[in-house]
Design an enzyme around this catalytic site. Structure first.
Site, PDB file in Angstrom:
ATOM      1  N   HIS A 102       0.822  -1.209   0.000  1.00  0.00           N
ATOM      2  CA  HIS A 102       0.000   0.000   0.000  1.00  0.00           C
ATOM      3  C   HIS A 102       0.860   1.265   0.000  1.00  0.00           C
ATOM      4  O   HIS A 102       0.441   2.303  -0.500  1.00  0.00           O
ATOM      5  CB  HIS A 102      -0.955  -0.007   1.191  1.00  0.00           C
ATOM      6  CG  HIS A 102      -2.106  -0.949   1.009  1.00  0.00           C
ATOM      7  ND1 HIS A 102      -3.361  -0.715   1.511  1.00  0.00           N
ATOM      8  CD2 HIS A 102      -2.197  -2.131   0.360  1.00  0.00           C
ATOM      9  CE1 HIS A 102      -4.167  -1.724   1.189  1.00  0.00           C
ATOM     10  NE2 HIS A 102      -3.469  -2.592   0.492  1.00  0.00           N
ATOM     11  N   HIS A 272      -1.228 -12.723  -2.157  1.00  0.00           N
ATOM     12  CA  HIS A 272      -2.246 -13.407  -1.352  1.00  0.00           C
ATOM     13  C   HIS A 272      -1.871 -14.864  -1.057  1.00  0.00           C
ATOM     14  O   HIS A 272      -2.700 -15.622  -0.563  1.00  0.00           O
ATOM     15  CB  HIS A 272      -3.618 -13.281  -2.036  1.00  0.00           C
ATOM     16  CG  HIS A 272      -4.140 -11.876  -1.997  1.00  0.00           C
ATOM     17  ND1 HIS A 272      -5.280 -11.455  -2.633  1.00  0.00           N
ATOM     18  CD2 HIS A 272      -3.650 -10.762  -1.381  1.00  0.00           C
ATOM     19  CE1 HIS A 272      -5.471 -10.161  -2.422  1.00  0.00           C
ATOM     20  NE2 HIS A 272      -4.485  -9.710  -1.670  1.00  0.00           N
TER      21      HIS A 272
HETATM   22  C1  HEM Z   1      -4.769  -8.364   2.335  1.00  0.00           C
HETATM   23  C2  HEM Z   1      -7.400  -6.822  -1.380  1.00  0.00           C
HETATM   24  C3  HEM Z   1      -3.504  -6.905  -4.231  1.00  0.00           C
HETATM   25  C4  HEM Z   1      -0.872  -8.469  -0.499  1.00  0.00           C
HETATM   26  C5  HEM Z   1      -5.802  -7.890   1.585  1.00  0.00           C
HETATM   27  C6  HEM Z   1      -7.095  -7.591   2.091  1.00  0.00           C
HETATM   28  C7  HEM Z   1      -7.835  -7.176   1.050  1.00  0.00           C
HETATM   29  C8  HEM Z   1      -7.009  -7.192  -0.112  1.00  0.00           C
HETATM   30  C9  HEM Z   1      -9.297  -6.762   1.087  1.00  0.00           C
HETATM   31  C10 HEM Z   1      -7.532  -7.734   3.525  1.00  0.00           C
HETATM   32  C11 HEM Z   1      -7.063  -6.636   4.452  1.00  0.00           C
HETATM   33  C12 HEM Z   1      -7.468  -6.982   5.842  1.00  0.00           C
HETATM   34  O1  HEM Z   1      -8.671  -7.050   6.090  1.00  0.00           O
HETATM   35  O2  HEM Z   1      -6.600  -7.201   6.689  1.00  0.00           O
HETATM   36  C13 HEM Z   1      -6.579  -6.753  -2.475  1.00  0.00           C
HETATM   37  C14 HEM Z   1      -6.995  -6.349  -3.784  1.00  0.00           C
HETATM   38  C15 HEM Z   1      -5.915  -6.367  -4.591  1.00  0.00           C
HETATM   39  C16 HEM Z   1      -4.796  -6.796  -3.786  1.00  0.00           C
HETATM   40  C17 HEM Z   1      -8.416  -5.958  -4.144  1.00  0.00           C
HETATM   41  C18 HEM Z   1      -5.814  -6.045  -6.051  1.00  0.00           C
HETATM   42  C19 HEM Z   1      -6.729  -6.373  -6.918  1.00  0.00           C
HETATM   43  C20 HEM Z   1      -2.434  -7.248  -3.443  1.00  0.00           C
HETATM   44  C21 HEM Z   1      -1.068  -7.243  -3.872  1.00  0.00           C
HETATM   45  C22 HEM Z   1      -0.324  -7.680  -2.806  1.00  0.00           C
HETATM   46  C23 HEM Z   1      -1.234  -7.972  -1.734  1.00  0.00           C
HETATM   47  C24 HEM Z   1      -0.573  -6.785  -5.245  1.00  0.00           C
HETATM   48  C25 HEM Z   1       1.158  -7.853  -2.685  1.00  0.00           C
HETATM   49  C26 HEM Z   1       1.983  -7.990  -3.677  1.00  0.00           C
HETATM   50  C27 HEM Z   1      -1.739  -8.667   0.546  1.00  0.00           C
HETATM   51  C28 HEM Z   1      -1.368  -9.303   1.790  1.00  0.00           C
HETATM   52  C29 HEM Z   1      -2.494  -9.286   2.611  1.00  0.00           C
HETATM   53  C30 HEM Z   1      -3.527  -8.626   1.848  1.00  0.00           C
HETATM   54  C31 HEM Z   1      -0.013  -9.891   2.131  1.00  0.00           C
HETATM   55  C32 HEM Z   1      -2.638  -9.881   4.007  1.00  0.00           C
HETATM   56  C33 HEM Z   1      -2.557  -8.853   5.085  1.00  0.00           C
HETATM   57  C34 HEM Z   1      -2.520  -9.468   6.458  1.00  0.00           C
HETATM   58  O3  HEM Z   1      -2.203 -10.654   6.575  1.00  0.00           O
HETATM   59  O4  HEM Z   1      -2.794  -8.745   7.422  1.00  0.00           O
HETATM   60  N1  HEM Z   1      -5.751  -7.631   0.240  1.00  0.00           N
HETATM   61  N2  HEM Z   1      -5.257  -7.015  -2.509  1.00  0.00           N
HETATM   62  N3  HEM Z   1      -2.508  -7.684  -2.147  1.00  0.00           N
HETATM   63  N4  HEM Z   1      -3.057  -8.291   0.607  1.00  0.00           N
HETATM   64 FE1  HEM Z   1      -4.158  -7.747  -0.975  1.00  0.00          FE
END
Ligand code: HEM
Length: 705
Positions: A102, A272
């Site tokens: 982010h 993810h």
């Molecule tokens: C978590 C959406 C792309 C890495 C999340 C969460 C959402 C989300 C809704 C949950 C946040 C929470 O409630 O804690 C999306 C969407 C994306 C996207 C809509 C693009 C279409 C990415 C990308 C990466 C990424 C490009 C890294 C290269 C992560 C990680 C988590 C996460 C590691 C887990 C956070 C945790 O464990 O607390 N994402 N994401 N995401 N996202 Fe994505």
């Protein structure tokens, strides 16, 4: 804790909350206080070059990475309990990866703004984005590391290092690290990302503030995101629950940060592979970021990880959220997915098969298989070929983290990966011209050509300006080094009319001094012309090398903002890193077309045109602007006209601003200039001088350490 208790008692008061938050931040003394919106007039010189003089953390970046592994990743903290993830227990890795994504994912190619250089995510407007919830806590986790390394480690570098450490600790690919991010003092630089009044002025999005999650008319490039307050797209889908529209939307907004299909699928699916989403209760039930305890229905600390609320989606993508693998893609392909309303009240997906493990998906995840044929092919490849995913995620992650830091010559540390495809287009990466040519006879030849034909003053000054004007300080792209002006696309831009002819004028000199690069020659000719026109003597810095193609200018064509020229000029000045006065001064660069018009108006004939005084650099330009017709008045108004007025009253002030701006712009893309002595110092006093020194970056102590 106190605040949460009071809130629980129903004493919620937004103003007071803000005050308290400010106070907390001051106490921590590291996250800085929130800044009010302010103008973008200040030049960002301090962001210019990093160079070797910038202090690195003791032990180097690898020591910081090790500290994150030892002190943060699995050390549970009561203020934000770590997720307990199978099979290893408490783990903050996913959260820290999300923080870096982010921080960096705001980058947009349109104007080079956004990205983690500056760590603007610490301040409004970014810190207030709905999608950035719980990232304050992620940064709090990093405070002990920041305190340990102090000024020698910027927040920008730390955020990226922490995520790299998390990926590495879970077996994921990190192909390299580019250090040297310099922190902003406030969030002003990301005001154009919105939502803010500045963004509404320059790139309006929707009639009112665009409702979160909705793709609003007008929210197009140059904006990086189609929906304000979100990192790119609504996880529930655009429209909600529909795969095709969602895939289109993902493609559109990831392209705005320079991502192609493969990188997009690899980044989302690879990201993810780790961590989980947080939405164990509906939003109405949360106090701050905690849901009531399921068993006792109470909010009393100690809170547990299961009470944490962030996005309102409750999703764990894989059965191994602390290991690197391609299970994400296999899960999507192996199961039939049904949409449900999750415990957070939002639309998410779960497998229909009763035998399936306890996994869930977001609409955006499933869109990578069910929303688009091209995405599906890539997802299938990653599901069957982990090596392919590993290679592509490594590349995509490095680009995501690094793209906004510009040319690799600015990177600190010794962990750079091989040159990446996106870097190739950035301009000369090879050694600067060696040995340095002798510029004195070159300058004499230029001077002679001007003496013989005074109209060359305007031609050379304009050519140099056309060559360098692509530079933007936001991501350090563009500039005259490489002389991309000689090729398409920039040679064809309407703003570069005449460049072909001006280059021809320099050809005989280039033939005579073949050891001098085109880019050095263009800059030196421009400078000689400006000085001949009455500009102050300026330092000359040589050593540029030429590209054999014009890729460096791709995407840097002057842009019209808000459909009007005044706004476009104002915005362009700030993007270059110039102060307003400097930017306005540069408008007076002698220009062959304007000179010709002036000649016509004044009834100057071909014989009298040989008179040099037609091509002077002075505040007369602004006097003429004041008298000019309505076309020009469209942009010669407001702050621009105010500064013009100051110049009219004080020619010395004008000349001073002009030479400052010109020198800056001509040397802005010599990234190793100041520290690696790339600049030629010559004996002729008229061209002698140092490269302008950038303001010392934070982190230098009195000894220059
Ligand atoms: C978590 C959406 C792309 C890495 C999340 C969460 C959402 C989300 C809704 C949950 C946040 C929470 O409630 O804690 C999306 C969407 C994306 C996207 C809509 C693009 C279409 C990415 C990308 C990466 C990424 C490009 C890294 C290269 C992560 C990680 C988590 C996460 C590691 C887990 C956070 C945790 O464990 O607390 N994402 N994401 N995401 N996202 Fe994505």
């Amino acid at each position: 804790e106190k605040k949460k208790k009071e809130n629980k008692d129903g004493k919620k008061n937004d103003d007071r909350d803000l005050q308290e938050l400010k106070q907390i931040k001051q106490e921590w003394d590291l996250l800085d206080i929130m800044s009010p919106e302010s103008t973008l007039d200040e030049p960002s010189y301090s962001n210019q070059n990093v160079g070797d003089g910038f202090a690195k953390p003791v032990g180097g970046y690898s020591a910081v990475r090790q500290d994150v592994i030892d002190m943060v990743l699995t050390s549970n903290q009561a203020f934000w309990p770590a997720d307990i993830l199978p099979p290893d227990g408490p783990n903050y890795s996913g959260l820290l990866i999300r923080l870096a994504w982010h921080c960096a994912g705001t980058y947009r190619t349109s104007d080079g703004r956004g990205g983690c250089d500056g760590a603007a995510i610490r301040f409004p407007p970014e810190s207030n984005w709905k999608d950035n919830k719980s990232l304050d806590e992620a940064m709090q986790l990093l405070i002990p590391i920041k305190e340990k390394h102090g000024d020698k480690l910027s927040w920008g570098d730390l955020i990226v290092i922490a995520a790299d450490a998390a990926i590495i600790s879970m077996g994921g690919p990190v192909i390299g690290f580019c250090g040297g991010r310099i922190d902003f003092q406030n969030g002003d630089q990301s005001l154009p990302l919105g939502p803010s009044s500045i963004q509404q002025q320059f790139m309006p999005c929707g009639p009112e503030q665009c409702p979160v999650g909705e793709v609003c008319p007008g929210c197009e490039s140059p904006l990086g995101t189609a929906a304000q307050g979100l990192m790119y797209v609504n996880a529930e889908g655009t429209p909600v629950g529909e795969f095709e529209g969602t895939a289109d939307n993902i493609r559109e907004v990831f392209a705005r940060m320079g991502f192609n299909d493969r990188m997009t699928v690899a980044a989302i699916g690879g990201g993810h592979a780790f961590g989980k989403c947080h939405g164990p209760c509906i939003e109405d039930e949360i106090i701050e970021t905690f849901c009531p305890d399921k068993d006792t229905n109470s909010y009393e600390p100690p809170y547990t990880w299961e009470q944490k609320y962030t996005s309102g989606l409750e999703v764990t993508w894989t059965t191994t959220p602390t290991s690197w693998d391609n299970e994400f893609f296999n899960n999507i392909l192996d199961f039939t997915w049904a949409n449900i309303t999750g415990p957070g009240g939002r639309l998410q997906w779960e497998p229909e098969e009763v035998t399936a493990p306890n996994i869930q998906m977001l609409t955006t995840d499933l869109a990578l298989v069910y929303g688009d044929a091209e995405y599906r092919m890539i997802s299938q490849e990653y599901a069957t070929n982990l090596n392919s995913l590993t290679a592509d995620f490594g590349t995509a992650w490095y680009q995501l983290m690094t793209r906004d830091t510009g040319n690799r010559q600015r990177c600190l540390g010794d962990e750079l990966p091989p040159i990446q495809p996106w870097e190739l287009a950035m301009g000369p990466l090879g050694p600067l011209t060696t040995p340095k040519p002798d510029y004195i006879p070159v300058r004499s030849a230029i001077q002679k050509s001007i003496d013989e034909k005074p109209s060359n003053i305007a031609a050379f000054a304009t050519l140099a300006s056309q060559c360098a004007t692509t530079f933007r300080s936001t991501d350090y792209l563009g500039g005259c080094n490489g002389a991309a002006i000689r090729y398409s696309p920039s040679i064809d831009w309407p703003t570069n009319t005449g460049a072909v002819d001006y280059l021809k004028l320099l050809e005989p000199i280039k033939d005579e001094f073949s050891e001098v690069s085109w880019s050095d020659l263009i800059v030196l000719a421009g400078q000689t012309a400006i000085e001949a026109a009455g500009g102050y003597p300026m330092p000359f810095c040589g050593g540029r090398s030429d590209s054999d193609k014009g890729d460096k200018s791709i995407g840097l064509e002057p842009r019209i903002y808000n459909n009007n020229k005044y706004d476009s000029i104002m915005y362009d000045i700030t993007n270059k890193g110039l102060s307003l006065a400097e930017g306005v001064a540069l408008m007076a660069t002698p220009d062959p077309i304007i000179a010709e018009l002036v000649n016509l108006e004044a009834g100057v004939t071909a014989s009298t045109r040989a008179n040099k005084s037609t091509y002077t650099l002075s505040n007369q330009f602004f006097v003429r602007m004041n008298e000019t017709d309505e076309d020009v008045m469209e942009w010669y108004k407001g702050d621009i006209a105010d500064i013009g007025e100051q110049f009219i009253n004080d020619n010395d002030y004008f000349l001073e601003q002009y030479s400052k701006a010109y020198t800056y712009l001509m040397t802005a893309d010599l990234f190793d200039g100041p520290t690696k002595n790339a600049c030629q110092k010559v004996d002729d006093p008229t061209i002698q001088g140092d490269t302008p020194k950038p303001t010392d970056p934070p982190g230098l102590d009195d000894d220059g350490d």
